[in-house]
Design a protein around this motif. Structure first.
Motif, PDB file in Angstrom:
ATOM      1  N   ALA A   1       0.800  -1.053  -0.088  1.00 38.85           N
ATOM      2  CA  ALA A   1       0.100   0.188   0.148  1.00 38.85           C
ATOM      3  C   ALA A   1       1.000   1.169  -0.052  1.00 38.85           C
ATOM      4  N   LEU A   2       1.858   1.173   0.647  1.00 38.73           N
ATOM      5  CA  LEU A   2       2.947   2.411   0.873  1.00 38.73           C
ATOM      6  C   LEU A   2       3.564   2.805  -0.724  1.00 38.73           C
ATOM      7  N   HIS A   3       3.958   1.620  -1.232  1.00 38.23           N
ATOM      8  CA  HIS A   3       4.652   1.479  -2.556  1.00 38.23           C
ATOM      9  C   HIS A   3       3.742   2.171  -3.442  1.00 38.23           C
TER      10      HIS A   3
ATOM     11  N   THR B   1       2.149   6.578  -6.759  1.00 36.04           N
ATOM     12  CA  THR B   1       1.094   7.731  -7.310  1.00 36.04           C
ATOM     13  C   THR B   1       1.584   8.946  -7.182  1.00 36.04           C
ATOM     14  N   CYS B   2       2.182   9.337  -5.882  1.00 36.25           N
ATOM     15  CA  CYS B   2       2.750  10.773  -5.726  1.00 36.25           C
ATOM     16  C   CYS B   2       3.519  11.003  -6.564  1.00 36.25           C
ATOM     17  N   GLU B   3       4.580  10.052  -6.840  1.00 40.28           N
ATOM     18  CA  GLU B   3       5.661  10.358  -7.799  1.00 40.28           C
ATOM     19  C   GLU B   3       5.188  10.660  -9.196  1.00 40.28           C
ATOM     20  N   GLN B   4       4.084   9.669  -9.781  1.00 41.79           N
ATOM     21  CA  GLN B   4       3.594  10.131 -11.085  1.00 41.79           C
ATOM     22  C   GLN B   4       2.767  11.662 -11.137  1.00 41.79           C
ATOM     23  N   LEU B   5       2.097  11.755 -10.082  1.00 39.84           N
ATOM     24  CA  LEU B   5       1.599  13.019  -9.915  1.00 39.84           C
ATOM     25  C   LEU B   5       2.444  14.389 -10.132  1.00 39.84           C
TER      26      LEU B   5
ATOM     27  N   ALA C   1       5.404  14.297 -10.931  1.00 35.29           N
ATOM     28  CA  ALA C   1       6.083  14.510 -12.415  1.00 35.29           C
ATOM     29  C   ALA C   1       5.264  14.776 -13.348  1.00 35.29           C
ATOM     30  N   PHE C   2       4.078  14.594 -13.090  1.00 34.53           N
ATOM     31  CA  PHE C   2       3.160  15.529 -14.112  1.00 34.53           C
ATOM     32  C   PHE C   2       2.855  17.092 -13.841  1.00 34.53           C
ATOM     33  N   LEU C   3       2.926  17.485 -12.664  1.00 38.20           N
ATOM     34  CA  LEU C   3       2.712  18.684 -12.257  1.00 38.20           C
ATOM     35  C   LEU C   3       4.022  19.346 -12.696  1.00 38.20           C
ATOM     36  N   ILE C   4       5.165  18.835 -12.490  1.00 38.65           N
ATOM     37  CA  ILE C   4       6.464  19.368 -12.637  1.00 38.65           C
ATOM     38  C   ILE C   4       6.373  19.502 -14.355  1.00 38.65           C
ATOM     39  N   GLY C   5       5.948  18.701 -15.057  1.00 41.68           N
ATOM     40  CA  GLY C   5       5.711  18.934 -16.545  1.00 41.68           C
ATOM     41  C   GLY C   5       4.949  20.109 -17.054  1.00 41.68           C
ATOM     42  N   ILE C   6       3.910  20.133 -16.334  1.00 40.44           N
ATOM     43  CA  ILE C   6       3.018  21.248 -16.591  1.00 40.44           C
ATOM     44  C   ILE C   6       3.673  22.401 -16.391  1.00 40.44           C
ATOM     45  N   CYS C   7       4.492  22.629 -15.360  1.00 41.34           N
ATOM     46  CA  CYS C   7       4.969  23.890 -15.066  1.00 41.34           C
ATOM     47  C   CYS C   7       5.904  24.106 -15.952  1.00 41.34           C
TER      48      CYS C   7
END
Length: 294
Positions: free
Chosen positions: A19-21, A26-30, A32-38
């Motif tokens: 569950a922690l993994h 999920t946090c890492e993907q989110l 990365a997505f937000l950093i890509g948008i920025c």
């Protein structure tokens, strides 16, 4: 309860680790997505700033650049007027239908409805509709044109001849898109109000003269309407123009990718203008939906 029904400590630990993994993945993907948008927003803002800087330099407007700008304005703005007026006429009729419903349902007068219609048209409908017309008619064509030039090696030829692609290819097209959105939004606003009045008065939804109708609108015109209108048209038009140009010049260089690049540019430009419209509405109205800030 038997021991077989009680999970072992190791099993619980494995479940917790899994569950922690999943959570951290999920946090890492989110993230990365937000950093890509920025990064994308920063790239677009940088190109837009450079475009505006070049546009205010007289040295940038050489005869070839002026020729490109004139042809782009003709295609993006002048040739788009009939389509913009057709869309605006339909929206004007729809607005009058809604106004008649407000008048009948809420007992409002025309003097109360006209300012509401005018403010919604100037602040929201006209800038958004102008962006849709420009992107659908010219933005996709710009990305396809630049992608084709890149595939044919014309961009590299210009660069080898000492011609700055930013000044010759990007700047005149982005500026023409910004000015076209602004001008078409004015035409759309006028067309919506005039068409709405003509149709409304012919079917009996509007029972005042044109002078009274126009007087109510002019008396309720605020400085904020002009600020809102100008900011939405120029900012949204600038972002749309830059996105279409970047998608074209950053293509893979294969002619088979041109349709895909054009389609992707249109989708990203549309997404950007809707996001910008929402953000500017929140900033100017100082509220998110019905929740006021402060």
């Amino acid at each position: 309860m038997s021991q077989s029904t009680v999970p072992s400590a190791s099993r619980l630990r494995r479940t917790l680790d899994f569950a922690l993994h999943v959570f951290w993945a999920t946090c890492e993907q989110l993230g990365a997505f937000l950093i890509g948008i920025c990064h994308q927003i920063a790239d677009i803002a940088g190109v837009l700033s450079a475009t505006i800087f070049l546009a205010f330099r007289p040295q940038s407007w050489t005869p070839p650049v002026r020729n490109v700008f004139a042809r782009q304005m003709l295609f993006t703005s002048v040739d788009s007027i009939p389509a913009a007026m057709r869309f605006a006429a339909v929206v004007g009729v729809m607005g009058i239908v809604q106004a008649e419903m407000w008048i009948d349902a809420a007992g409002l007068s025309t003097s109360e409805v006209a300012p509401i219609l005018w403010r919604s048209v100037v602040r929201e409908i006209a800038p958004l509709l102008a962006c849709l017309v420009v992107i659908g008619r010219s933005g996709i064509a710009i990305s396809a044109e630049l992608a084709t030039m890149h595939a044919d090696g014309e961009v590299e030829v210009l660069d080898s001849q000492g011609v700055d692609p930013m000044t010759f290819l990007v700047m005149p097209r982005v500026i023409s898109v910004m000015l076209s959105v602004f001008c078409l939004a004015i035409i759309i606003s006028i067309t919506i109000m005039v068409t709405g009045y003509l149709i409304g008065s012919s079917v009996g939804a509007i029972r005042v003269t044109w002078n009274e109708y126009y007087g109510e609108i002019s008396r309720n015109f605020e400085r904020g309407d002009l600020v809102f209108f100008t900011s939405k048209t120029f900012v949204a038009g600038g972002f749309a123009g830059v996105i279409c140009c970047l998608e074209g010049v950053r293509s893979s260089g294969r002619l088979t990718d041109v349709p895909r690049v054009a389609s992707r540019a249109g989708i990203r430009a549309l997404t950007a203008i809707f996001a910008i419209s929402a953000i500017l509405s929140v900033v100017f109205y100082e509220k998110l939906l019905v929740f006021k800030f402060g």
